[in-house]
Motif scaffolding. Structure first.
Motif, short mmCIF file in Angstrom:
data_model
loop_
_atom_site.label_atom_id
_atom_site.label_comp_id
_atom_site.label_asym_id
_atom_site.label_seq_id
_atom_site.Cartn_x
_atom_site.Cartn_y
_atom_site.Cartn_z
N ALA A 137 37.72 6.23 55.35
CA ALA A 137 38.61 7.38 55.22
C ALA A 137 39.18 7.83 56.56
CB ALA A 137 37.87 8.54 54.56
N GLY A 138 40.42 8.28 56.53
CA GLY A 138 41.05 8.92 57.68
C GLY A 138 41.08 8.06 58.93
N SER A 178 47.72 6.24 55.25
CA SER A 178 46.88 6.35 54.05
C SER A 178 45.78 5.31 54.01
CB SER A 178 47.76 6.20 52.80
OG SER A 178 48.29 4.88 52.72
N SER A 215 44.80 10.20 53.94
CA SER A 215 43.85 9.16 53.59
C SER A 215 43.81 8.94 52.08
CB SER A 215 42.45 9.55 54.09
OG SER A 215 41.49 8.56 53.74
N GLY A 271 43.57 4.18 56.46
CA GLY A 271 42.33 4.32 57.22
C GLY A 271 41.87 2.98 57.75
#
Length: 716
Positions: A518-519, A680, A510, A682
């Motif tokens: 994120a993620g 990366s 992330s 998300g």
């Protein structure tokens, strides 16, 4: 493999209550000794598991809720005109303590629960939901967000900031921010009731699974199991107070691993019937009334929010887009899947008839006779593979090796950090330039205190506003062998290890500007896409050659056996697809109806049968992967009206795998492309746009149909 992946807890649509109890000073209750009240001093804020006690959780939650409400109140009542910085960015920075307490508690409660933690979970469910409502239904706060949203094109925001503003506005609207005050009160009541009901369902499933373990009197009945498996069953029985007998624990799915090799048919039937009866036996863990209440209240809430049903509400925010589009997708797959399952059953029946078995193939016969068909057709069985699938090699020389080849990352095991259970392992994850990327926890073994299935979770997520890097965990449910014996995996368990690590990669790579993205903070029907792509490396020749070595001799998996595995790749896909679709269609059946159509508790099982018949997937030898009363994904796990996500993600996955194969396979170029365009990013960009950025095309179902052998069901 199918899995349940808890997302960051604050991103769950918490279903809430009407009151919040914070009568005491929580910090005073435990003093300064509570490690949850401050950031962990360990690397990457790794949780201090050896310091955290159960009585730390409630005070941390209470102080965390109090702090976040104060922060939100300051944002909502800020006398300055709303700006992106003083409203949206301020919300992104709020709730640090509650986030930390929530991640730690819910991850531990899933992986290593106990009665006290279950009691805390029951207590917290309505209170956290009330907390969520207090924020999402705050009229002054929504007025500021709505004002910014109306000005969004003139604020000079970059693309990710604009998307964050849109996401907040969407979240608040879907949470009921536009409702009248009386309707908000109704919504809070529904949310409170749902929060409690979903917690009850979760705990009933766990307790019933343990209570339904099958006790066996004689070793002779266990014919077909290995000596190690029999020894483990004897040890489990002794622990449970049944010395001299054997105890076979159940996992959460309908199918149970011993059914693949047990030759004693009466015992196979006992195991399957015990599995199918969970949650509907009329005991204290019976979930029929809970299911009925959950489905009804979800339908009522959807109507209150202006939707035809709960499925319409859920799918609006997913990449599949609508109920109609989903139904068309499922209708395209189901007939071919069931036709293949019936053909597979006929092949098994032919073998049973040759043996003069004297019975028709039933659900408890399927796994054993599928193996017999596999042996007859491909001259191998699953047991031939297990000596080559030793857990440590699968992890280090398979999962980690593939990630290293694709992304240039490396792993260093460390033993200085505390763990919550002795078999958990911890690794530093280093990026290609040698810098620390993340910390990874690996929790492989089943235990009575652990939820069923397999999942990934984050204790700490990538957050540039707080300067944090990911602390990520993978959880499997592999049977722990007797002391001194190796852990040998099935082919499915190997796939699961690669699958779950795909989720871990999504979290570890992330690189977003705002923690909301994120993620795996992506639509639920996209979250499985990266993990399913990662499964391809489990059988990729270079990777397989590197890890599939005999645990005693070190000899490589024979080339002829590899060829047989590949030749059998489409084997039993009628069964696999049908059991999954049956569960998926049950999920939709409960959620594509209005409140008045929800079955009463005593009609839940009849509703299930009628739904399977209506969709054309009722086939007794292939029961649903999860029956209604232990279907945690849909009634407590965040996949309500969303269990289809796995097959939709596989549409994207199958197409992406074909792209990777066509562009060189296991290369840094392909890994870097997937990392840059998907892993990366998300939720910082529309999920289907991310897919298009990687695959360069629109989603196409054909690669999936070909992979599963469903494109020509009559002749395959």
């Amino acid at each position: 493999m199918l899995n349940l992946i808890p997302r960051p807890w604050r991103l769950f649509p918490l279903l809430g209550a009407t009151t919040l109890l914070c009568a005491q000073d929580p910090a005073a209750a435990v003093g300064a000794s509570n490690p949850l009240l401050t950031e962990s001093p360990l690397p990457l804020q790794y949780p201090a598991f050896d310091q955290i006690k159960d009585d730390h959780f409630l005070p941390a939650f209470e102080q965390g809720m109090s702090e976040e409400l104060a922060e939100v109140d300051a944002i909502a009542n800020n006398p300055a005109s709303p700006t992106f910085e003083n409203t949206i960015l301020a919300l992104e920075k709020s709730g640090a303590l509650l986030d930390r307490a929530g991640r730690t508690f819910y991850n531990l409660n899933s992986a290593n629960t106990n009665p006290e933690r279950q009691k805390i979970q029951r207590s917290l469910a309505p209170r956290l939901a009330a907390h969520n409502d207090a924020i999402k239904l705050n009229a002054a706060l929504f007025t500021r967000i709505a004002s910014l949203y109306e000005q969004r094109t003139s604020l000079g925001l970059d693309a990710e900031a604009q998307r964050l503003l849109w996401r907040y506005h969407q979240d608040f609207v879907r949470a009921g921010a536009r409702l009248s005050e009386p309707d908000k009160a109704k919504l809070k009541t529904l949310n409170a009731e749902l929060a409690t009901l979903q917690t009850t369902f979760t705990q009933n499933v766990l307790k019933e699974r343990d209570a339904s373990s099958v006790l066996v009197d004689t070793r002779e009945e266990l014919a077909g199991l290995t000596d190690a498996q029999i020894a483990a069953a004897a040890a489990a029985a002794k622990t449970a107070g049944h010395e001299g007998q054997y105890l076979l624990a159940l996992v959460n799915t309908t199918g149970q691993a011993p059914l693949t090799t047990l030759t004693h048919r009466a015992l196979r039937q006992r195991i399957m019937e015990a599995s199918l009866a969970r949650g509907s036996r009329g005991n204290e863990f019976d979930n029929r009334a809970v299911v009925s209440a959950i489905a009804k209240k979800r339908a009522e809430r959807a109507a209150l929010l202006g939707y035809a049903n709960h499925a319409a509400y859920q799918l609006e925010d997913q990449t599949v887009g609508s109920v109609d589009r989903l139904n068309k997708l499922l209708a395209q797959i189901a007939p071919a899947a069931v036709a293949n399952a019936r053909r597979e059953a006929a092949d098994m029946q032919a073998i049973a008839d040759q043996e003069n078995a004297g019975f028709q193939i039933a659900a408890w016969d399927w796994a054993l006779y599928a193996e017999k068909v596999r042996q007859a057709r491909y001259a191998f069985d699953e047991s031939q593979l297990k000596p080559y699938y030793e857990l440590n090699r699968v992890l280090a020389d398979g999962v980690f090796y593939a990630a290293g080849r694709l992304y240039g990352i490396s792993f260093q095991e460390r033993h200085d950090l505390p763990v919550y259970e002795p078999t958990v392992r911890v690794f530093d994850v280093l990026d290609a330039d040698g810098s620390q990327l993340a910390i990874f926890l690996f929790d492989p073994y089943a235990r009575s205190s652990k939820n069923g299935g397999a999942w990934a979770s984050s204790y700490v997520s990538q957050n540039p506003l707080r300067g944090t890097k990911p602390v990520v965990a993978n959880h499997l449910n592999i049977a722990k062998p007797s002391d001194g014996q190796p852990t040998l995996l099935t082919h499915d368990e190997v796939n699961t290890a690669f699958h779950e690590f795909g989720h871990a990669l999504h979290a570890m790579f992330s690189h977003v500007s705002y923690p909301r993205f994120a993620g795996s903070s992506v639509p639920r029907d996209f979250v499985e896409f990266p993990s399913q792509v990662n499964e391809m490396w489990a059988t990729w020749p270079e990777v397989l050659q590197n890890f599939a070595k005999h645990y005693q001799t070190g000899a490589a998996l024979p080339a002829e056996l590899v060829a047989k595995v590949k030749a059998a790749n489409k084997f039993n896909q009628g069964h696999a697809t049908t059991e999954y679709l049956a569960a998926t269609l049950l999920d939709q059946a409960y959620h594509q109806i209005g409140a008045t159509e929800v079955p009463a508790p005593d009609a839940v099982l009849a509703f299930e049968t009628a739904a399977l018949q209506r969709y054309g997937v009722e086939f007794a030898p292939v029961p649903p992967r999860y029956r209604t009363t232990y279907f945690s994904h849909t009634f407590s796990g965040g996949y309500s009206a969303g269990y289809y996500s796995y097959i939709w993600a596989e549409v994207l996955d199958a197409q992406s795998v074909e792209w990777i194969k066509a562009h060189g396979g296991l290369t840094r170029e392909n890994g870097d492309r997937l990392r840059r365009t998907v892993l990366s990013r998300g939720g910082s960009k529309d999920a289907l746009d991310l897919f298009r950025d990687f695959a360069g095309a629109e989603p196409d179902i054909q690669p999936l149909l070909t992979r599963r052998g469903l494109d020509q069901p009559a002749t395959e």
